[in-house]
Design a protein around this motif. Structure first.
Motif, PDB file in Angstrom:
ATOM      1  N   ALA A  46      76.099  40.953 -22.614  1.00 54.53           N
ATOM      2  CA  ALA A  46      77.312  41.312 -21.868  1.00 54.53           C
ATOM      3  C   ALA A  46      77.101  41.207 -20.362  1.00 54.53           C
ATOM      4  O   ALA A  46      78.022  40.820 -19.628  1.00 54.53           O
ATOM      5  CB  ALA A  46      77.758  42.721 -22.248  1.00 54.53           C
ATOM      6  N   VAL A  47      75.901  41.560 -19.864  1.00 54.99           N
ATOM      7  CA  VAL A  47      75.658  41.562 -18.415  1.00 54.99           C
ATOM      8  C   VAL A  47      74.913  40.319 -17.953  1.00 54.99           C
ATOM      9  O   VAL A  47      74.607  40.199 -16.765  1.00 54.99           O
ATOM     10  CB  VAL A  47      74.862  42.821 -18.004  1.00 54.99           C
ATOM     11  CG1 VAL A  47      75.633  44.081 -18.362  1.00 54.99           C
ATOM     12  CG2 VAL A  47      73.490  42.850 -18.662  1.00 54.99           C
ATOM     13  N   SER A  48      74.614  39.387 -18.859  1.00 51.28           N
ATOM     14  CA  SER A  48      73.860  38.199 -18.461  1.00 51.28           C
ATOM     15  C   SER A  48      74.561  37.336 -17.410  1.00 51.28           C
ATOM     16  O   SER A  48      73.881  36.684 -16.606  1.00 51.28           O
ATOM     17  CB  SER A  48      73.533  37.351 -19.699  1.00 51.28           C
ATOM     18  OG  SER A  48      74.712  36.913 -20.334  1.00 51.28           O
ATOM     19  N   PRO A  49      75.911  37.282 -17.363  1.00 53.27           N
ATOM     20  CA  PRO A  49      76.530  36.514 -16.275  1.00 53.27           C
ATOM     21  C   PRO A  49      76.152  37.024 -14.886  1.00 53.27           C
ATOM     22  O   PRO A  49      76.138  36.239 -13.930  1.00 53.27           O
ATOM     23  CB  PRO A  49      78.031  36.684 -16.537  1.00 53.27           C
ATOM     24  CG  PRO A  49      78.131  36.908 -18.005  1.00 53.27           C
ATOM     25  CD  PRO A  49      76.924  37.720 -18.347  1.00 53.27           C
ATOM     26  N   VAL A  50      75.841  38.321 -14.759  1.00 54.93           N
ATOM     27  CA  VAL A  50      75.411  38.853 -13.457  1.00 54.93           C
ATOM     28  C   VAL A  50      74.085  38.225 -13.051  1.00 54.93           C
ATOM     29  O   VAL A  50      73.896  37.823 -11.891  1.00 54.93           O
ATOM     30  CB  VAL A  50      75.292  40.390 -13.527  1.00 54.93           C
ATOM     31  CG1 VAL A  50      74.746  40.942 -12.216  1.00 54.93           C
ATOM     32  CG2 VAL A  50      76.636  41.016 -13.855  1.00 54.93           C
ATOM     33  N   ARG A  51      73.151  38.125 -14.009  1.00 63.00           N
ATOM     34  CA  ARG A  51      71.858  37.499 -13.712  1.00 63.00           C
ATOM     35  C   ARG A  51      72.040  36.027 -13.350  1.00 63.00           C
ATOM     36  O   ARG A  51      71.414  35.528 -12.401  1.00 63.00           O
ATOM     37  CB  ARG A  51      70.937  37.633 -14.918  1.00 63.00           C
ATOM     38  CG  ARG A  51      69.542  37.069 -14.703  1.00 63.00           C
ATOM     39  CD  ARG A  51      68.747  37.091 -15.985  1.00 63.00           C
ATOM     40  NE  ARG A  51      69.349  36.243 -17.006  1.00 63.00           N
ATOM     41  CZ  ARG A  51      69.181  34.919 -17.055  1.00 63.00           C
ATOM     42  NH1 ARG A  51      68.433  34.310 -16.155  1.00 63.00           N
ATOM     43  NH2 ARG A  51      69.753  34.213 -18.001  1.00 63.00           N
ATOM     44  N   PRO A  60      66.297  37.190  -4.983  1.00 67.29           N
ATOM     45  CA  PRO A  60      64.892  37.432  -5.344  1.00 67.29           C
ATOM     46  C   PRO A  60      64.736  37.686  -6.831  1.00 67.29           C
ATOM     47  O   PRO A  60      65.650  38.163  -7.502  1.00 67.29           O
ATOM     48  CB  PRO A  60      64.529  38.680  -4.520  1.00 67.29           C
ATOM     49  CG  PRO A  60      65.515  38.709  -3.401  1.00 67.29           C
ATOM     50  CD  PRO A  60      66.777  38.098  -3.945  1.00 67.29           C
ATOM     51  N   GLY A  61      63.539  37.381  -7.351  1.00 67.68           N
ATOM     52  CA  GLY A  61      63.295  37.490  -8.783  1.00 67.68           C
ATOM     53  C   GLY A  61      63.474  38.898  -9.319  1.00 67.68           C
ATOM     54  O   GLY A  61      63.953  39.088 -10.437  1.00 67.68           O
ATOM     55  N   TRP A  62      63.104  39.911  -8.523  1.00 69.38           N
ATOM     56  CA  TRP A  62      63.197  41.280  -9.025  1.00 69.38           C
ATOM     57  C   TRP A  62      64.637  41.723  -9.214  1.00 69.38           C
ATOM     58  O   TRP A  62      64.938  42.554 -10.083  1.00 69.38           O
ATOM     59  CB  TRP A  62      62.473  42.238  -8.092  1.00 69.38           C
ATOM     60  CG  TRP A  62      63.073  42.331  -6.703  1.00 69.38           C
ATOM     61  CD1 TRP A  62      62.763  41.574  -5.622  1.00 69.38           C
ATOM     62  CD2 TRP A  62      64.091  43.242  -6.279  1.00 69.38           C
ATOM     63  NE1 TRP A  62      63.517  41.942  -4.535  1.00 69.38           N
ATOM     64  CE2 TRP A  62      64.342  42.971  -4.918  1.00 69.38           C
ATOM     65  CE3 TRP A  62      64.811  44.252  -6.927  1.00 69.38           C
ATOM     66  CZ2 TRP A  62      65.286  43.681  -4.188  1.00 69.38           C
ATOM     67  CZ3 TRP A  62      65.753  44.958  -6.185  1.00 69.38           C
ATOM     68  CH2 TRP A  62      65.977  44.672  -4.834  1.00 69.38           C
ATOM     69  N   THR A  63      65.574  41.145  -8.427  1.00 67.83           N
ATOM     70  CA  THR A  63      66.977  41.526  -8.581  1.00 67.83           C
ATOM     71  C   THR A  63      67.558  40.977  -9.882  1.00 67.83           C
ATOM     72  O   THR A  63      68.522  41.536 -10.415  1.00 67.83           O
ATOM     73  CB  THR A  63      67.811  41.006  -7.405  1.00 67.83           C
ATOM     74  OG1 THR A  63      67.699  39.576  -7.341  1.00 67.83           O
ATOM     75  CG2 THR A  63      67.320  41.604  -6.091  1.00 67.83           C
ATOM     76  N   LEU A  64      66.982  39.874 -10.396  1.00 62.46           N
ATOM     77  CA  LEU A  64      67.470  39.315 -11.657  1.00 62.46           C
ATOM     78  C   LEU A  64      67.198  40.242 -12.829  1.00 62.46           C
ATOM     79  O   LEU A  64      67.823  40.117 -13.888  1.00 62.46           O
ATOM     80  CB  LEU A  64      66.811  37.960 -11.919  1.00 62.46           C
ATOM     81  CG  LEU A  64      66.996  36.891 -10.836  1.00 62.46           C
ATOM     82  CD1 LEU A  64      66.310  35.603 -11.243  1.00 62.46           C
ATOM     83  CD2 LEU A  64      68.470  36.652 -10.550  1.00 62.46           C
TER      84      LEU A  64
END
Length: 368
Positions: A46-51, A60-64
């Motif tokens: 459900a939240v993968s579009p945000v990534r 940055p990688g950590w925000t993903l």
């Protein structure tokens, strides 16, 4: 030329049925672990579009990992708070209206006696409508979901692991090795896309229904209209019978609070709101996202509710889509089964490609 021996079809059916029974029994026994894992999978999808949105903008990688995980945590904490409050209010409500229900029973008995109807049959019929049982059923539904969300540590750990592995999984599914399993990759991509579409559309129209239901109940003077609006939102995810589950408690309260007229008005308002939105408008936005016939949807609801309880009822559609992707859509020979499951004829059997047109592409579907 030796004739190839084939396994009898009846034996294949029996072996598949036995394997399904054993698998479902194992899932039910390990439901306290498998249920949160499946819930975590649906939440991550459900939240993968945000990534994906952050990755395209060079975040940055950590925000993903942090951004999807934060969204899932906020969603879970909100659901836990709502379910805990709902269970507490339902328990209080069941004891509050007990005396009023007894008075209503006396009035109905007196009316039945004037019509010449036997008292014993009337008593037995009325007692089946005990508000304590009805509110207890809804409270048990909320408590069952709350029990699943109490495994918050397991859900968070699994969500964190899935978020950390998301980039690696995406690269694997996009690699040249995936060409050998192009049908499976395409089926999983369709499952992720259809699940997100189903969740988004169901949530949007569920919110619209819950707000309109709460306003109607407030105008009619039914107690706790916000609580019943929240219940309508949750039951919107339960296919086919969710509307009935959300209707029974406020209709019974309307009967106890304002009499038969209020109960009839509650039923009419719910039918008008939910029929127009869920039966006429919502299917146009969902389109072919579900890909399950009415019979398959009902059977999947009964099956997953039996295996995983209230959580299975809420996730019946996504879980059925996952099973379809793994067992049917990933197999090129499974088009006939997909036609039965969706209730639609296979497209390639109706329309054929032109002779000089391009052939079918073997390129795997882009994973979500």
């Amino acid at each position: 030329m030796t004739e190839q021996r084939r396994i009898p079809r009846a034996l294949v059916v029996l072996l598949c049925a036995a394997g399904a029974v054993v698998t479902l029994a194992g899932i039910r026994e390990a439901g306290s672990i498998i249920g949160p894992v499946l819930l975590a999978l649906v939440l991550v999808l459900a939240v993968s579009p945000v990534r994906t949105w952050l990755e395209r903008r060079g975040a940055p990688g950590w925000t993903l990992v942090a951004a999807p995980l934060t969204l899932v945590l906020l969603l879970l904490l909100s659901l836990i708070a709502v379910l805990a409050l709902s269970a507490a209010q339902l328990t209080t409500l069941a004891s509050t209206y007990g005396q009023q229900f007894d008075q209503f029973v006396v009035q109905v008995q007196q009316f039945a006696e004037r019509l010449g109807i036997g008292g014993k049959e009337v008593n037995q019929a009325i007692r089946t409508l005990d508000p304590g049982k009805v509110f207890g059923l809804v409270s048990g539904f909320a408590s069952g979901l709350l029990g699943v969300f109490s495994s918050l540590v397991i859900i968070v750990i699994v969500v964190l692991a899935m978020c950390l592995d998301a980039r690696a999984v995406t690269r694997i599914l996009s690699s040249d090795m995936a060409r050998e399993r192009s049908e499976l990759v395409g089926a999983l991509g369709d499952f992720a896309h259809n699940t997100r579409r189903y969740l988004i559309v169901s949530t949007v129209f569920g919110l619209i229904c819950s707000v309109l239901d709460a306003i109607a109940l407030w105008v009619l003077g039914v107690p706790l209209p916000i609580l019943w609006g929240v219940l309508a939102l949750f039951t919107n995810y339960v296919p086919n019978i969710g509307f009935v589950i959300g209707l029974i408690p406020p209709a019974l309260l309307g009967l106890l609070q304002g009499g038969p007229k209020t109960m009839i008005l509650v039923i009419v308002c719910y039918i008008a709101i939910n029929f127009v939105i869920q039966s006429l408008i919502q299917p146009k936005f969902l389109g072919d996202a579900v890909g399950l016939s009415t019979t398959v949807t009902m059977m999947s609801l009964l099956l997953w509710a039996f295996v995983l309880g209230p959580l299975g009822a809420l996730l019946a559609i996504p879980l059925s889509l996952l099973v379809r992707a793994l067992l049917v859509d990933s197999d090129p020979r499974g088009q006939w089964a997909a036609a039965f499951i969706s209730g639609r004829a296979p497209q390639d059997a109706v329309a054929k490609a032109p002779p000089d047109g391009p052939g079918p592409s073997n390129k795997p579907a882009k994973p979500s």
